[in-house]
Motif scaffolding. Structure first.
Motif, short mmCIF file in Angstrom:
data_model
loop_
_atom_site.label_atom_id
_atom_site.label_comp_id
_atom_site.label_asym_id
_atom_site.label_seq_id
_atom_site.Cartn_x
_atom_site.Cartn_y
_atom_site.Cartn_z
N ALA A 388 0.85 -1.19 0.00
CA ALA A 388 0.00 0.00 0.00
C ALA A 388 0.88 1.24 0.00
N ILE A 389 0.76 2.03 -1.06
CA ILE A 389 1.53 3.27 -1.18
C ILE A 389 0.87 4.33 -0.31
N GLY A 390 1.65 4.95 0.54
CA GLY A 390 1.09 5.95 1.45
C GLY A 390 2.04 7.11 1.67
N MET A 391 1.61 8.03 2.50
CA MET A 391 2.43 9.19 2.83
C MET A 391 2.16 9.58 4.28
N HIS A 392 3.22 9.95 4.98
CA HIS A 392 3.10 10.45 6.34
C HIS A 392 4.18 11.49 6.56
N ARG A 393 3.77 12.66 7.03
CA ARG A 393 4.69 13.75 7.32
C ARG A 393 5.61 14.03 6.12
N THR A 427 -3.83 4.53 -3.71
CA THR A 427 -5.05 5.30 -3.47
C THR A 427 -4.95 6.05 -2.15
N THR A 428 -5.70 7.14 -2.05
CA THR A 428 -5.82 7.90 -0.82
C THR A 428 -7.31 8.13 -0.57
N PRO A 429 -7.69 8.54 0.64
CA PRO A 429 -9.11 8.81 0.87
C PRO A 429 -9.71 9.79 -0.10
N SER A 430 -8.92 10.80 -0.54
CA SER A 430 -9.49 11.81 -1.44
C SER A 430 -9.78 11.23 -2.82
N MET A 431 -9.10 10.14 -3.18
CA MET A 431 -9.31 9.56 -4.50
C MET A 431 -10.59 8.75 -4.58
N ARG A 432 -11.05 8.26 -3.45
CA ARG A 432 -12.19 7.35 -3.49
C ARG A 432 -13.45 8.01 -4.01
N GLY A 433 -13.48 9.32 -3.91
CA GLY A 433 -14.61 10.03 -4.49
C GLY A 433 -14.26 10.70 -5.78
N GLY A 434 -13.12 10.32 -6.36
CA GLY A 434 -12.67 10.96 -7.60
C GLY A 434 -11.58 11.95 -7.30
N MET A 435 -10.68 12.12 -8.25
CA MET A 435 -9.52 12.98 -8.02
C MET A 435 -9.89 14.42 -7.71
N ARG A 436 -10.98 14.87 -8.24
CA ARG A 436 -11.37 16.26 -7.99
C ARG A 436 -12.67 16.33 -7.19
N MET A 444 -3.72 15.73 0.04
CA MET A 444 -3.91 14.41 -0.52
C MET A 444 -3.43 14.35 -1.97
N ASN A 445 -3.63 15.45 -2.69
CA ASN A 445 -3.21 15.47 -4.08
C ASN A 445 -1.70 15.46 -4.24
N MET A 446 -0.97 15.90 -3.20
CA MET A 446 0.48 15.78 -3.26
C MET A 446 0.89 14.33 -3.46
N MET A 447 0.11 13.44 -2.88
CA MET A 447 0.44 12.03 -2.94
C MET A 447 0.00 11.41 -4.25
#
Length: 532
Positions: A388-393, A427-436, A444-447
């Motif tokens: 799972a690709i993720g991002m923290h700090r 994927t990130t939470p913001s993507m689950r509803g579409g990128m925009r 979230m879009n940074m990721m």
């Protein structure tokens, strides 16, 4: 083999580089590790090579020479065609035959620690170039392995912890080609008609020196140079005849993703990918090639007019990029006009038709048999291994963890001699509803950018790709993915889920998996599988 204390070596290295505080967690480990510093007399090598990493100067652009790091090689034993020198800073092509036993004496003559990884090769852990085995200036490491891979195109490069990107950027890279009996029967183009093509991007100072200084944005998106080089040369033209050629293409860039296509719009015919030849040729309108990936192209110049040219380009697409202001990815890309943005159109190399010939090999309808894996073959049908690709700090991670030299989690334990289903998610939470689909989603879009995920050890097969959203950006690249054949690196797009089947045969120990965006790797987007 010589036994050294890994933590003492790292302590001295980090003290010298001033990074002891950030490295302190690694000193919790107290195991000793064996470095392969002397040859094994019981290993009867068919090929012996002395490979040295060193500093030098080479001409790249008009004017002053450029200071680089370079691999140089000397053949100690074996066939005369084992080593082929390339121009400029690139290391020589190492040519092996399947079944050969190879011994390579690697000498580190650069100032920093270094270790070399044989990207795509199926070798034991101690021969794979894990960063724990990095040697200091003036030291020697001895690689001994049998060539288990089928015919294909691999490569070698440093895998030194936290400085892989710099060492590759400054020149340390080279191709590996392998032949076998199946390939020889096909009578594919060889000799002068078998052309290597290593694509990289660099930025130069006014006096022709390599510029590598990372801003926060460049750390997050990866370093993108504003000058594209092919085989270490800028704007090269290769003279060709009116016949078929085999192009072995490697994306050796740190972070740039190429959308390869001919300038006249004709299709690209792929005959091989990371792990060797395909079962049959495949035509593509363009081919997406991310860092670490290889593709072999059947380029037929028959019927073209003498004096004409055909150019291989990277075609335009809306690349994903970091937007530190949080105003959306595409706008961030479009505001960059210095030639270094992802997805910018450029010519890579030109082929000049200069000689008419009457004979040319025919493209084989069948290339190499491949044992296709299905879900019935999987050893873990009820326990898919996650990546799972993720991002923290502001740091990318895998499975919520960053790299620690010896560390592995329970989910990263893999039984040897098994076939594992692995699910890679970007994927990130913001993507689950579409990128925009959400306002204020800048963080979230940074990721939300593509990641080329590379797995060490044996190559894998792609089982499925599932985009969890659809937009024009994905539509611009989706027809360029080669999803058949053997792979060791797969580009996972934002919002995408890729399932693969990977063998873990023959060898135990720690085998890396990581993002092959080298800046991401150096930031810690890398983990160990522990095969036992």
């Amino acid at each position: 083999m010589t036994t050294v204390n890994l933590n003492r070596r790292r302590f001295l290295q980090y003290m010298a580089s001033g990074t002891l505080i950030s490295a302190m967690p690694q000193f919790a480990f107290s195991r000793d590790y064996k470095l392969n510093l002397t040859p094994n007399r019981a290993f009867q090598a068919d090929v012996e090579i002395a490979l040295t990493a060193h500093k030098t100067e080479v001409p790249i652009l008009l004017g002053a020479n450029t200071r680089v790091l370079k691999y140089s090689a000397r053949l100690l034993r074996g066939p005369a065609n084992t080593i082929k020198t390339l121009p400029s800073y690139l290391g020589p092509i190492l040519h092996f035959e399947q079944g050969q036993k190879v011994r390579i004496f690697f000498y580190n003559q650069i100032a920093a620690p270094c270790i070399t990884h044989w990207h795509g090769m199926h070798v034991p852990q101690i021969m794979d170039g894990h960063p724990m085995y990095a040697i200091d200036h003036g030291e020697q490491y001895v690689y001994e392995f049998e060539v288990n891979n089928p015919a294909g195109t691999n490569w070698y490069h440093p895998h030194t912890h936290e400085v892989t990107a710099q060492q590759v950027y400054r020149g340390l890279a080279g191709l590996i080609t392998i032949s076998d009996a199946i390939e020889r029967k096909l009578a594919l183009p060889d000799g002068e008609y078998d052309i290597p093509l290593i694509i990289q991007d660099r930025t130069f100072t006014a006096d022709n020196q390599l510029h590598y200084a990372l801003t926060m944005q460049q750390r997050m998106q990866g370093f993108l140079g504003n000058t594209i080089l092919a085989n270490g040369q800028h704007n090269p033209t290769i003279p060709v005849k009116t016949r078929a050629y085999r192009l072995r293409i490697l994306n050796g860039s740190n972070a740039r993703i190429y959308k390869l296509g001919w300038n006249d719009g004709s299709p690209l015919t792929a005959i091989g990918t990371d792990g060797g030849l395909l079962e049959a040729p495949q035509d593509f309108p363009y081919i997406m090639l991310s860092p670490g990936e290889r593709v072999e192209i059947w380029a037929d110049f028959s019927g073209r007019e003498l004096g004409s040219e055909l150019a291989l380009k990277t075609l335009p697409y809306h690349g994903f990029s970091m937007n530190m202001g949080g105003r959306g990815m595409r706008g961030s890309q479009d505001r960059m006009n210095d030639g270094s943005r992802q997805g910018k159109e450029a010519t890579i190399i030109r082929f000049a038709i200069q000689e008419q010939v009457s004979d040319s090999p025919q493209l084989p309808h069948i290339l190499s048999p491949i044992q296709r894996f299905t879900e019935k073959d999987i050893s873990n049908p009820n326990n898919t291994v996650p990546i799972a690709i993720g991002m923290h700090r502001m740091t990318f991670n895998l499975n919520n963890r960053t790299f620690n030299m010896l560390d592995y989690a329970n989910l990263e334990k893999i039984p040897v001699n098994t076939l594992q289903r692995i699910r890679i998610t970007n994927t990130t939470p913001s993507m689950r509803g579409g990128m925009r689909g959400r306002r204020g989603g800048g963080m979230m879009n940074m990721m939300a950018q593509p990641h080329p995920i590379h797995l060490h050890g044996q190559q894998f097969q792609i089982l499925s790709r599932t985009p969890n959203y659809g937009d024009s950006t994905y539509a611009e690249v989706k027809d360029g993915f080669i999803n058949h054949g053997w792979k060791d690196t797969v580009l996972v797009m934002p919002g995408e889920e890729v399932e693969i089947i990977k063998p873990f045969m023959d060898y135990t120990g720690r085998f890396l998996y990581h993002c092959h965006n080298l800046e991401h790797e150096d930031m810690g987007m890398m983990r160990n599988f522990f095969v036992e």
